[in-house]
Design a protein around this motif. Sequence first.
Motif, PDB file in Angstrom:
ATOM      1  N   ILE B 539       0.847  -1.193   0.000  1.00  9.53           N
ATOM      2  CA  ILE B 539       0.000   0.000   0.000  1.00  9.53           C
ATOM      3  C   ILE B 539       0.875   1.232   0.000  1.00  9.53           C
ATOM      4  N   ARG B 540       0.558   2.196  -0.844  1.00 14.59           N
ATOM      5  CA  ARG B 540       1.291   3.461  -0.812  1.00 14.59           C
ATOM      6  C   ARG B 540       0.331   4.631  -0.890  1.00 14.59           C
ATOM      7  N   ASP B 541       0.685   5.701  -0.183  1.00 14.22           N
ATOM      8  CA  ASP B 541      -0.062   6.948  -0.287  1.00 14.22           C
ATOM      9  C   ASP B 541      -1.563   6.747  -0.144  1.00 14.22           C
ATOM     10  N   SER B 542      -1.928   6.048   0.894  1.00 12.03           N
ATOM     11  CA  SER B 542      -3.347   5.791   1.136  1.00 12.03           C
ATOM     12  C   SER B 542      -3.656   6.093   2.599  1.00 12.03           C
ATOM     13  N   PRO B 543      -4.873   6.510   2.902  1.00  9.72           N
ATOM     14  CA  PRO B 543      -5.156   7.051   4.238  1.00  9.72           C
ATOM     15  C   PRO B 543      -5.476   6.000   5.309  1.00  9.72           C
ATOM     16  N   PHE B 544      -4.668   4.958   5.399  1.00 10.45           N
ATOM     17  CA  PHE B 544      -4.913   3.931   6.415  1.00 10.45           C
ATOM     18  C   PHE B 544      -3.975   4.143   7.586  1.00 10.45           C
ATOM     19  N   GLY B 545      -4.516   3.962   8.794  1.00  6.61           N
ATOM     20  CA  GLY B 545      -3.720   4.267   9.980  1.00  6.61           C
ATOM     21  C   GLY B 545      -3.669   3.143  10.986  1.00  6.61           C
ATOM     22  N   ASP B 546      -3.414   3.544  12.234  1.00 10.92           N
ATOM     23  CA  ASP B 546      -3.107   2.594  13.295  1.00 10.92           C
ATOM     24  C   ASP B 546      -4.207   1.567  13.540  1.00 10.92           C
ATOM     25  N   GLU B 547      -5.431   2.036  13.550  1.00 11.99           N
ATOM     26  CA  GLU B 547      -6.516   1.104  13.857  1.00 11.99           C
ATOM     27  C   GLU B 547      -6.591   0.007  12.791  1.00 11.99           C
ATOM     28  N   ALA B 548      -6.396   0.412  11.563  1.00  9.01           N
ATOM     29  CA  ALA B 548      -6.417  -0.575  10.474  1.00  9.01           C
ATOM     30  C   ALA B 548      -5.275  -1.571  10.655  1.00  9.01           C
ATOM     31  N   VAL B 562       4.010  -7.254   4.527  1.00  8.37           N
ATOM     32  CA  VAL B 562       3.119  -6.108   4.412  1.00  8.37           C
ATOM     33  C   VAL B 562       3.985  -4.873   4.198  1.00  8.37           C
ATOM     34  N   TRP B 563       3.628  -4.081   3.212  1.00 12.26           N
ATOM     35  CA  TRP B 563       4.334  -2.815   2.939  1.00 12.26           C
ATOM     36  C   TRP B 563       3.305  -1.707   3.000  1.00 12.26           C
ATOM     37  N   MET B 564       3.615  -0.686   3.804  1.00  8.28           N
ATOM     38  CA  MET B 564       2.745   0.492   3.830  1.00  8.28           C
ATOM     39  C   MET B 564       3.636   1.719   3.852  1.00  8.28           C
ATOM     40  N   SER B 565       3.536   2.535   2.793  1.00  8.22           N
ATOM     41  CA  SER B 565       4.354   3.748   2.754  1.00  8.22           C
ATOM     42  C   SER B 565       3.453   4.956   2.540  1.00  8.22           C
ATOM     43  N   SER B 566       3.860   6.069   3.159  1.00  3.09           N
ATOM     44  CA  SER B 566       3.093   7.321   3.077  1.00  3.09           C
ATOM     45  C   SER B 566       1.629   7.100   3.416  1.00  3.09           C
ATOM     46  N   CYS B 567       1.409   6.337   4.466  1.00  3.60           N
ATOM     47  CA  CYS B 567       0.055   6.156   4.998  1.00  3.60           C
ATOM     48  C   CYS B 567      -0.028   6.968   6.294  1.00  3.60           C
ATOM     49  N   LYS B 568      -0.914   6.574   7.189  1.00  2.00           N
ATOM     50  CA  LYS B 568      -1.071   7.391   8.409  1.00  2.00           C
ATOM     51  C   LYS B 568      -0.725   6.591   9.652  1.00  2.00           C
ATOM     52  N   LEU B 569       0.423   5.940   9.628  1.00  2.00           N
ATOM     53  CA  LEU B 569       0.805   5.098  10.750  1.00  2.00           C
ATOM     54  C   LEU B 569       1.726   5.841  11.696  1.00  2.00           C
ATOM     55  N   THR B 570       1.631   5.497  12.979  1.00  2.00           N
ATOM     56  CA  THR B 570       2.558   6.058  13.953  1.00  2.00           C
ATOM     57  C   THR B 570       3.539   4.980  14.401  1.00  2.00           C
ATOM     58  N   PRO B 571       4.708   5.404  14.863  1.00  2.00           N
ATOM     59  CA  PRO B 571       5.693   4.430  15.357  1.00  2.00           C
ATOM     60  C   PRO B 571       5.122   3.606  16.502  1.00  2.00           C
ATOM     61  N   HIS B 572       4.317   4.216  17.329  1.00  2.00           N
ATOM     62  CA  HIS B 572       3.739   3.510  18.468  1.00  2.00           C
ATOM     63  C   HIS B 572       2.924   2.301  18.022  1.00  2.00           C
ATOM     64  N   ALA B 573       2.104   2.501  17.027  1.00  2.00           N
ATOM     65  CA  ALA B 573       1.265   1.391  16.543  1.00  2.00           C
ATOM     66  C   ALA B 573       2.135   0.261  15.986  1.00  2.00           C
ATOM     67  N   CYS B 574       3.202   0.641  15.310  1.00  2.00           N
ATOM     68  CA  CYS B 574       4.102  -0.386  14.753  1.00  2.00           C
ATOM     69  C   CYS B 574       4.775  -1.153  15.877  1.00  2.00           C
ATOM     70  N   GLN B 575       5.126  -0.437  16.896  1.00  2.00           N
ATOM     71  CA  GLN B 575       5.758  -1.069  18.051  1.00  2.00           C
ATOM     72  C   GLN B 575       4.802  -2.078  18.688  1.00  2.00           C
ATOM     73  N   GLU B 576       3.548  -1.696  18.782  1.00  2.00           N
ATOM     74  CA  GLU B 576       2.545  -2.599  19.370  1.00  2.00           C
ATOM     75  C   GLU B 576       2.433  -3.880  18.580  1.00  2.00           C
ATOM     76  N   VAL B 577       2.484  -3.773  17.286  1.00  2.00           N
ATOM     77  CA  VAL B 577       2.427  -4.979  16.440  1.00  2.00           C
ATOM     78  C   VAL B 577       3.632  -5.845  16.742  1.00  2.00           C
ATOM     79  N   ALA B 578       4.793  -5.222  16.830  1.00  2.00           N
ATOM     80  CA  ALA B 578       6.022  -5.969  17.087  1.00  2.00           C
ATOM     81  C   ALA B 578       5.943  -6.694  18.422  1.00  2.00           C
TER      82      ALA B 578
END
Lengths: 165, 625
Positions: B539-548, B562-578
């Motif tokens: 996914i690139r340049d699409s308005p998906f964020g942490d909840e998704a 999974v690849w997501m670039s230029s979306c609306k993710l925060t580092p915190h959400a990524c950390q939670e996944v990890a």
Amino acid sequence: MSSPVEQITVVSSDGDEFKMTVAAAMQSEQLKQMLTDDSISIVKVPVENISTEILVKVIEYCQKHADHEAATKANGGGASDSEAEELNKWDAEFMKVDVEDKLFHILMAANYLEIKGLFDLACQTVADLIKGKTPKQIRKIFNLKNDFTPEEQERLSRQHNCSFD
Amino acid sequence: MRVNQVETSGDEHGSSILDLARADITESSTKTRNCAACPGSGSGSGSMEFQSPYPDQVLENVLENVLHFLTARRDRNAASLVCKSWYRAEALTRSELFIGNCYAVSPRRAISRFTRVHSVAIKGKPRFADFDLMPLNWGAHFSPWVAAMARAYPWLEKVYLKRMSVTDDDLVLLSESFPCFKELVLVCCEGFGTSGLAAVAGRCRQLRVLDLVESEVEDDEVEWLSCFPESQTHLESLVFDCLEFPVNFDALESLVARSPSLKKLRLNGFVTTSQLYRLVIRAPQLTHLGTGSFSASDAVAAGDQEPDYASAFAACKSLVCLSGFREIFPDYLPAIYPVCTNLTSLNFSYANINAEQLKSVICHCHKLQTLWVLDSICDEGLQAVAATCKDLRELRVFPENANEDTEGPVSEVGLQAISEGCNKLQSILYFCQRMTNAAVVAMSKNCPDLVVFRLCIIGRYRPDAVTGEPMDEGFGAIVRNCTKLTRLAVSGLLTDRAFGYIGQYGKLVRTLSVAFAGDTDMGLKYVLEGCHSLQKLEIRDSPFGDEALHSGLHHYYNMRFVWMSSCKLTPHACQEVARALPHLVVEVIRSEEGRSVDDTVEILYMYRSLDGPRDDAPQFVTIMQ
């Protein structure tokens, strides 16, 4: 070094005796070696781990292929395309056994007696049975026990999903 | 296209996280080799007899012979899970090793399980790296793999690499380590140059295939073509159309002349048409030809006599695949007419030709199954394709100018025509600046065999050009009607409804690409919850964020990446996944050094791994833990 006998007798693990022509017996490398060794005088050959049911099938294969070879030679050389195709069809029908572990026993018998054509044919047939099946289905076909622990099984599953698929 | 049958039912619902990094099954105490592998006597009475007439070694030898007839990965994986002796036998007999993500498993683990491998395929970077979305030097190094294989697989014959970073030293080691080496295929690779190629050409005496496809190759000014042995070669395929510098033509001509088995030859844009002629007359046995520049020769300007190109082509009775035309001089097109009737594959994706010029060629191509073209052929050109190429299976239409502001030469008209004329279509990639739902729906109904549907509407959030509606219904129809669909790329103005359709009907979809599309997080949620077969998500340049992102936790272990670039993710959400998924490697990648850190993630790239996070991550990659 031709053998003086025209037939040999093979004895199944059940104790039943069957006659085989020399030509048919020569399809088996094992039997062939015995027949061509003058120091051995053969009367009866016991095949200890081949049951009557299986032995009958194996002899049938050997006789058919021996007859085919003889016919080919009589025609002066290679089999025609249609003859080869006919033999392939016969082989395919031959391998349609009603119970799959019979297939497995035929495979083992061909291995033991070193009948190359039958061995390759049986290997291919067994492989075709495996294609597209899950491990559980394969076990059922061949009546095999799953000796992985559930943990090992799931770990391996993930290994495959993860890296080798 | 079949759902992976190795998955057990527990997989999708977050069952307890297992320790994947523990010792391999082969190292565990499995000394009990006998009974488990033996069938019981007689059929299915249920109880297993623990005695066998057959000794284990014999059984294993026989099993190995059976397994030689099993080549498909899925079948091999299934066989290895039957029981321990089958696992061992399968590991011994697997000769083709496939690694879908070079970081999902370590070389050590792969070579310790599979000890008799003849052919290796490894994939590295994710696909969006092709569009310069991945910073340089991110990784996917071939070095640790070739080093491990040099020790473990002396009989290695084939290496296929896609999106890997390969150095000259790697190629030298390869050429020195495998005396039976036969095939090297490098697709979208970089990091090496002509000195590496020289080593392969010079030392791999059994070489049959050397294919460089869309790879970046450095010009070290080593004449690699001169390094092939002087005697007859075994070459069957030589592909170097991606090379952006000249090659030594005399060496090439001599090589072709002494390669009687050569069937595939794809030349780069520096090979002129008159040079092409000299090669083609020496190799009429070719089945696949890449023509090089196909540009007007100096003779044209000087008004001199030109060679009889048409006769040269006509002599190639076996030619089925034509490509190249890197700087096409359309007046030369009649030269290829003689081979058109037998062509099954035609790649005009570098040929800036108009509709008339295309028509003059395509009218002869009744057997064509694969066609790649530039949109310069316009809707009219596509209509001609639809009228003639009834056997078409794969179509790719590339944009000559990927410019958002132009009206665009191809549209829904071309797509509609193709759908009506080419009912056997299985795979389509279509770039355009305008599209309608009606055309997409028509394709979903007319082309039921579609496996790959990739529609790229250039320009952000473009609606249906006629109705002004979102493109939801079109893509909905595709997932609903194309029951064999496994790969989908969406674009244009899309609401959550489109993604709802994908989640609801796209049960076989394995790869999904989303670019400049989407509405709320619900869209991505529908996909992650519904698409049970999803393996690759980009996914690139699409308005998906942490909840998704969070909504996919149950499924990420089943995916390759999974690849997501230029979306609306925060580092915190990524950390939670990890934290929730310890065996997922979660990489947050910054695209530029020294950029100020704000609270959005530029690139998230995550993938499962058996062997933990990699140790070669560069500075701009943060591995979340």
